[in-house]
Design a protein around this motif. Structure first.
Motif, PDB file in Angstrom:
ATOM      1  N   VAL A   1       0.841  -1.200   0.000  1.00 35.77           N
ATOM      2  CA  VAL A   1       0.000   0.000   0.000  1.00 35.77           C
ATOM      3  C   VAL A   1       0.877   1.251   0.000  1.00 35.77           C
ATOM      4  O   VAL A   1       0.594   2.228  -0.682  1.00 35.77           O
ATOM      5  CB  VAL A   1      -0.968  -0.008   1.199  1.00 35.77           C
TER       6      VAL A   1
ATOM      7  N   LEU B   1       1.884   1.686  -3.434  1.00 35.93           N
ATOM      8  CA  LEU B   1       0.758   2.207  -4.222  1.00 35.93           C
ATOM      9  C   LEU B   1       0.665   3.722  -4.102  1.00 35.93           C
ATOM     10  O   LEU B   1       0.268   4.415  -5.030  1.00 35.93           O
ATOM     11  CB  LEU B   1      -0.552   1.611  -3.714  1.00 35.93           C
ATOM     12  N   LEU B   2       1.024   4.211  -2.930  1.00 30.07           N
ATOM     13  CA  LEU B   2       0.919   5.637  -2.674  1.00 30.07           C
ATOM     14  C   LEU B   2       2.149   6.396  -3.190  1.00 30.07           C
ATOM     15  O   LEU B   2       2.188   7.612  -3.175  1.00 30.07           O
ATOM     16  CB  LEU B   2       0.753   5.903  -1.173  1.00 30.07           C
ATOM     17  N   ASN B   3       3.088   5.625  -3.674  1.00 27.77           N
ATOM     18  CA  ASN B   3       4.282   6.219  -4.270  1.00 27.77           C
ATOM     19  C   ASN B   3       4.075   6.315  -5.766  1.00 27.77           C
ATOM     20  O   ASN B   3       3.529   5.416  -6.366  1.00 27.77           O
ATOM     21  CB  ASN B   3       5.487   5.302  -4.039  1.00 27.77           C
TER      22      ASN B   3
END
Lengths: 263, 92
Positions: free
Chosen positions: B80, B83-85
């Protein structure tokens, strides 16, 4: 900002960046469709790859289970021959295999899960690609290049999000499968090297089996000898053969000597 | 409103459920930030379950994009974060 929103924003910017823009927007539809078809076949290959890995792990689990059963039988045999030490050894090795079998079963379940997920992903993508194709043809037939743009953007947004999602699913499945394949490779090597036959002493071969064989061949020889002696002294062979199953190895010999003496 | 669970599909949610989702979303986010693996997986499961239970599955051939996107059910905390990167998991 919330997690859901952050992921959505990043996802969307990635997805829209992935579209090849053509001079005539209607051409962009064809490019995108091409990429969708490519992705679809990639997902199908992914499903097949995962299935292959799953079958391999299944096969290994079966092999180890057979080996475990064999050790169990050996322990029983050893015990019936009064060799508790050998029985203990066999059971120790069996318990070493149990961990590996549990591990393989867990991997098998995980691969099965990946396979199902990818199969569903490929069905969803297939449905969306089909829907996109219909819309693409309508747009090309109905609108001029200038008019087409908004309609195209609408069609793109849904499909590119799905493509991003499916692309990620394939990637994750590949990563997981690769990890498991490395472990499966190691177990294959172990099985083929015969080291699993003898978990406690690598390279030692199946010595429990050898010892049990030696013991039972000793006892077979003695039994046969006893039968021969009994036969030559006039008694009938069938009782002697029955005696092999029931009596421990050492008994036939003294019995036959006693019988042979007076005759 | 349309919500996508990555690797699973899309659900249509009515606005009334949004508050509940936001609350769970905040808990997941806090767990990600705290690096709390256990809370993260528990709250993520609760969030995804809420979407599945309260939402209506969107037709497979629909070409709607989603308003909200959620991580896959088996995602790890590390995934996650990726994913936020920007250079994370999503293939360009």
């Amino acid at each position: 900002m919330s997690l859901m929103k952050r992921i959505s924003l990043i996802f969307r910017s990635k997805a829209s960046g992935a579209i090849d823009r053509a001079e005539d927007p209607r051409q962009t539809l064809d490019y995108s469709y091409q990429r969708q078809i490519e992705l679809l076949s990639k997902v199908r290959r992914g499903v097949a790859d995962v299935a292959t890995s799953r079958k391999r792990v299944e096969l290994q689990a079966n092999q180890l289970e057979q080996q475990s059963q064999k050790l169990h039988d050996q322990a029983q045999k050893a015990l019936s021959m009064g060799r508790e030490d050998l029985a203990r050894e066999a059971l120790t090795r069996k318990s070493g295999l149990t961990g590996q079998i549990t591990d393989l079963k867990a991997q098998q379940a995980q691969l099965q899960g990946e396979e199902e997920k990818l199969t569903l992903a490929s069905q969803r993508l297939q449905a969306k690609v089909e829907s996109f194709r219909t819309r693409k043809e309508t747009i090309k037939a109905t609108y001029t290049a200038a008019e087409a743009q908004t309609k195209i953007n609408e069609a793109f947004s849904g499909i590119s999000e799905e493509m991003g999602d499916v692309g990620m699913a394939v990637q994750r499945a590949e990563d997981k499968t690769a990890q498991m394949q490395a472990r499966a490779g190691a177990i294959d090597e172990l099985i083929s090297s015969g080291a699993l036959d003898d978990v406690s002493q690598v390279g030692g071969g199946d010595d429990i089996s050898r010892e049990l064989d030696a013991m039972s061949s000793d006892s077979d020889v003695e039994t046969e000898l006893a039968a021969l002696k009994a036969g030559s002294s006039g008694s009938t062979p069938p009782p002697a053969i029955e005696a092999t199953d029931a009596t421990p190895q050492a008994q036939p010999e003294p019995q036959s000597r006693e019988k042979g003496g007076p005759a | 409103m349309i919500v996508r669970i990555l690797g699973e599909g899309q659900w249509e949610m009515s606005e009334e459920h949004l508050a509940g989702l936001n609350e769970l979303d905040e808990q997941v986010e806090a767990a990600v930030e705290a690096g709390d693996e256990v809370t993260f997986s528990n709250t993520l499961v609760a969030l995804l379950d809420a979407v599945r239970k309260r939402g209506t599955v969107l037709a497979e051939d629909s070409l709607h994009d989603s308003d909200l996107i959620l991580p896959p059910a088996d995602a790890s905390l590390e995934e996650v974060r990726e994913l936020l990167n920007d250079d994370g998991l999503i293939p360009g």
